[in-house]
Every structure is written in structure tokens, then in C-alpha cells.
Design a protein around this motif. Structure first.
Motif, PDB file in Angstrom:
ATOM      1  N   ARG A  42       0.834  -1.204   0.000  1.00 16.46           N
ATOM      2  CA  ARG A  42       0.000   0.000   0.000  1.00 16.46           C
ATOM      3  C   ARG A  42       0.871   1.258   0.000  1.00 16.46           C
ATOM      4  NH1 ARG A  42      -4.599   1.340   4.500  1.00 16.46           N
ATOM      5  NH2 ARG A  42      -2.765   1.293   5.882  1.00 16.46           N
ATOM      6  N   TYR A  64      -8.607  -0.540   7.510  1.00 16.76           N
ATOM      7  CA  TYR A  64      -8.388  -1.953   7.211  1.00 16.76           C
ATOM      8  C   TYR A  64      -9.712  -2.704   7.280  1.00 16.76           C
ATOM      9  CZ  TYR A  64      -3.632  -0.589   8.540  1.00 16.76           C
ATOM     10  OH  TYR A  64      -2.439   0.063   8.647  1.00 16.76           O
ATOM     11  N   TYR A  65      -9.699  -3.881   6.706  1.00 19.66           N
ATOM     12  CA  TYR A  65     -10.801  -4.813   6.904  1.00 19.66           C
ATOM     13  C   TYR A  65     -10.220  -6.218   7.043  1.00 19.66           C
ATOM     14  CZ  TYR A  65     -10.345  -6.188   1.966  1.00 19.66           C
ATOM     15  OH  TYR A  65      -9.877  -6.652   0.766  1.00 19.66           O
ATOM     16  N   ARG A  82      -6.758  -0.660   3.176  1.00 21.99           N
ATOM     17  CA  ARG A  82      -7.608  -0.070   2.145  1.00 21.99           C
ATOM     18  C   ARG A  82      -7.124   1.336   1.799  1.00 21.99           C
ATOM     19  NH1 ARG A  82     -13.554  -1.180   4.687  1.00 21.99           N
ATOM     20  NH2 ARG A  82     -12.598   0.097   6.318  1.00 21.99           N
ATOM     21  N   THR A  83      -7.567   1.831   0.653  1.00 20.65           N
ATOM     22  CA  THR A  83      -7.356   3.225   0.268  1.00 20.65           C
ATOM     23  C   THR A  83      -8.720   3.862  -0.007  1.00 20.65           C
ATOM     24  OG1 THR A  83      -7.100   2.627  -2.064  1.00 20.65           O
ATOM     25  CG2 THR A  83      -5.096   2.755  -0.729  1.00 20.65           C
ATOM     26  N   GLY A  86     -10.405   3.026  -3.308  1.00 21.50           N
ATOM     27  CA  GLY A  86     -10.757   1.617  -3.430  1.00 21.50           C
ATOM     28  C   GLY A  86     -10.082   0.880  -4.558  1.00 21.50           C
ATOM     29  N   SER A  89      -5.275  -3.021  -4.523  1.00 23.50           N
ATOM     30  CA  SER A  89      -5.545  -4.443  -4.263  1.00 23.50           C
ATOM     31  C   SER A  89      -4.223  -5.147  -3.993  1.00 23.50           C
ATOM     32  CB  SER A  89      -6.242  -5.088  -5.459  1.00 23.50           C
ATOM     33  OG  SER A  89      -6.459  -6.465  -5.219  1.00 23.50           O
TER      34      SER A  89
END
Length: 394
Positions: A42, A64-65, A82-83, A86, A89
Motif C-alpha cells: 500500500r 483496514y478490513y 484499504r485506500t 478503493g 488491491s
């Protein structure tokens, strides 16, 4: 972040790595590695580190998830970055899934085993045809130590531990260009919910009174109060350390070790009656019945050739071997021996033998701590308890 491109036969590499006896106990460490790789990916995507301000930034972090991820040795839960837009990946769910984690398994095995950064970097280069920075490999190692240290140093004053099992095992470690033996002290406690916890781990020079006393002091510094009963073998230094460290605590001598010690000093033939009486004595439910059986044994075998030494040792160790009988009957099977702690030690030994010689003491502590931490999570899950019945059931 460096992009990894596996260039060798992944199936062959996987087979070789899995045959190295690397166990699923490394799952938690694998999560750390994968999370670290995604974090760096990331950073590369954003073209900016955390809290860094620069004109080249293409997006911003957005928390985050969690996502379950099934690997060849089981399922793990990853914390995926996450950004805001979206579009980011991580490659973990694509490239590393296809390669069956062969590269990560190799790296993790070397890191957890305490192999030097230089060797890890070289091995990764050979496997992938790419160079990995020493700082990246070092960061993976540095992330393992705090996890193990936090677990090993957690406070012990949040639970009462009525029963504590203590045992030691020996490992080989490189020290000052030599290979030396080190003692690994392990303590297992039964808390007030009747569940087991591995409450202590220490790597020391040797098993001695001073070493055991120091180990018990470290447990007390973390909040351990004197237990009702400490169960162990009859190592003289351990016995003395228990007496010195825990005022008011009884010592239970492991009855399995005690029986072996007695049976070493009797005739091999014609001793079935003696063996049967000893087993009945040590499997008894009350001190009164045990003392009655002790009297019967001496009445039958005192003066009989070949039993002198065994009777002497029975007399010396009798009281220490029946202390469990003062506890609730429902607990007797679990309290009379150190079998459950020795089972844990055997699990550690099985994996430790793959390494054979630890490169340093810290690497030994790191790996054994990671194994014990993971094993502890499998003990007495859910509503299961180690000790059955109510404490008042005498």
C-alpha cells in the motif's frame, strides 16, 4: 516494495518445505508476514509512507478490513489495508495464492528459526531471482519478538493459579563459537476457571536451584501468588527452589517418575506383587488408604533380598507422592503426574529437532515462545475445562 516473481517449480518447493516439519503453529507468525507485505504494498501504491506529505501521493489510507484466507496448512485471518478510492488491491490474494505460499513459507521458516538476515536474503534471492532488502527481512523478525515477549511477560495477577506444573527440557544453542546445552524452563498453571495456561518460559544456562528460583521469582514479579500445589519431577534443585520461593505451597512428586524410580531397584522376575501394590498405592484416593498400603508393602517385602533400595526410596518419597490426595477426588488423575506438561514439551521437542542447533538464545526463545503461545490457544477451548468437578468434592 520489491516485486517477487517465483521462477522455480512451486510444487517441488512446497513439498520440500512441508517435509521440513514446519507446523501450523506458525500461523500467527505467517499473518504478521502477510500483513507486513500488504502494508508495504500500500505504501508503494500511495507513493507515500504513513503521515508523509509529498506531492507524488496518489491517494490516502482508509483503514483496514479483515478477510479469511485459506492456505495449504489451514485458514488464517488477515488485516487487509484499504485506500479511499478503493483501487488498491494487495497481491497476496493473487500471486501468493497461486504459488501456494512457497516463498513465504521458506522465508518464515528461516526467520522464525533465527537464521541471520544475510542468509535469509541470499536464500530469497536464490528462490525468487530478486533481491530483498535486509531492512525488510529484519522488520519481519522484529515483528515476531514483541508478540512473543508480550505473551511471555503478561501479568499473572488477573487469575489465581491453584496448581502449577513445572518442567525443564534441554536444547542446543550456538554461543561464542561453541555449541552448548541450555535449559528451557516451562510452567503451566491451572487458573480459577479450571483451565490451563502456559504461564512461564525462560531459557537458562542449566537446570539448577538458582535457575529455578530465578524463574519462580520472575513469575512472582508478574503477579503469581503461591499456589496450593506445584507438580514436578524430583530434580533436587527444583524441589529446593519450590520450597524457597513458595511459602505454604505443597509439592507433588510426579507419580509416574516415582514409580519408575522404584521399579529400577527391584528384581525383574517375581516382582508382580510389589508392582501391583505400588500402583494401587499411587492410584489411591485418600492418604489413609495410601498409608495402609505402604504398611502392607513393608510388612511383605522388608528383609526380602532385592527390595532394600526400593523400600528405602519408597520411604523417602512417600509423603511427597501422595499430596494430590488432599485435593478434590475429581482432580486426582490430573494432579498426580506431570503428563500434560510433558505432552506440551514433546510437541515443542518434535519441532525443535528440525532446527537441531539454535543460532542464539533469542532465536530459541522466539521460536519456543511462538510454539507455546499457539499451543496454549488450543488448550481447554470453549466451555471445556482441564479439571472436572467442583473444588468441594473431596
Amino acid at each position: 516494495m520489491t516485486q517477487f516473481h517465483l521462477t522455480l517449480n512451486a510444487d517441488q518447493l512446497k513439498e520440500e518445505l512441508m517435509n521440513s516439519d514446519m507446523s501450523a503453529v506458525a500461523k500467527s507468525s505467517m499473518v504478521l508476514v502477510l500483513n507486513q507485505i500488504m502494508e508495504q504494498e500500500r505504501d508503494d501504491y500511495l507513493q507515500a509512507a504513513a503521515y508523509e506529505r509529498n506531492g507524488a501521493r496518489v491517494d490516502y489510507r482508509n483503514g483496514y478490513y479483515e478477510r479469511d484466507y485459506t492456505m495449504s496448512f489451514g485458514k488464517v485471518t488477515l488485516t487487509v489495508p484499504r485506500t479511499r478510492n478503493g483501487e488498491f488491491s494487495p497481491s497476496v490474494f493473487e500471486k501468493y495464492a497461486r504459488s501456494e505460499q512457497a516463498f513465504l513459507l521458506a522465508m518464515l521458516e528461516m526467520v522464525v528459526n533465527g537464521v541471520s538476515t544475510r542468509k535469509v536474503t541470499k536464500a530469497v534471492e536464490e528462490l525468487c531471482g530478486e533481491r530483498v532488502s535486509k531492512s525488510f527481512v529484519s522488520s519481519l523478525t522484529e515483528k515476531l519478538d514483541p508478540v512473543v515477549n508480550e505473551w511471555a511477560q503478561r501479568p499473572l495477577n488477573v487469575n489465581a493459579y491453584r496448581y502449577v506444573y513445572a518442567d525443564a527440557m534441554y536444547i542446543k544453542v550456538r554461543e561464542d563459537q561453541k555449541v552448548v546445552s541450555k535449559a528451557v524452563y516451562i510452567a503451566l498453571g491451572v487458573n480459577d476457571q479450571n483451565k490451563r495456561e502456559i504461564i512461564g518460559l525462560q531459557v537458562n544456562h542449566a537446570e539448577s536451584k538458582e535457575g529455578w528460583f530465578q524463574f519462580f521469582q520472575s513469575l512472582q514479579a508478574r503477579g503469581l501468588a503461591s499456589p496450593q500445589l506445584v507438580i514436578s519431577d524430583a530434580h533436587e534443585g527444583l524441589k529446593q527452589a519450590i520450597q524457597q520461593a513458595f511459602v505454604g505451597t505443597s509439592w507433588q512428586r510426579c507419580t509416574v517418575h516415582f514409580k519408575r524410580n522404584l521399579f529400577e531397584h527391584i528384581p525383574k522376575k517375581g516382582s508382580e506383587g510389589f508392582r501391583s501394590l505400588v500402583k494401587e498405592l499411587l492410584n489411591g484416593s485418600s492418604p489413609a488408604r495410601a498409608r495402609q498400603l505402604r504398611t502392607e508393602i513393608f510388612d511383605q517385602y522388608e528383609g526380602v533380598k532385592g527390595y532394600e533400595k526400593a523400600l528405602e526410596k519408597l520411604d523417602e518419597g512417600f509423603e511427597d507422592a501422595i499430596q494430590f490426595m488432599n485435593e478434590p477426588i475429581a482432580y486426582h488423575d490430573q494432579l498426580r503426574t506431570t503428563n500434560n506438561l510433558e505432552g506440551i514439551n514433546s510437541e515443542v521437542r518434535r519441532r525443535e529437532q528440525v532446527i537441531r542447533i539454535f543460532p542464539n538464545t533469542q532465536s530459541a526463545f522466539r521460536l519456543i515462545g511462538a510454539l507455546l503461545k499457539e499451543h496454549e490457544e488450543s488448550l481447554d477451548r470453549g466451555n471445556r475445562t482441564f479439571l472436572k468437578g467442583k473444588p468441594t468434592d473431596l
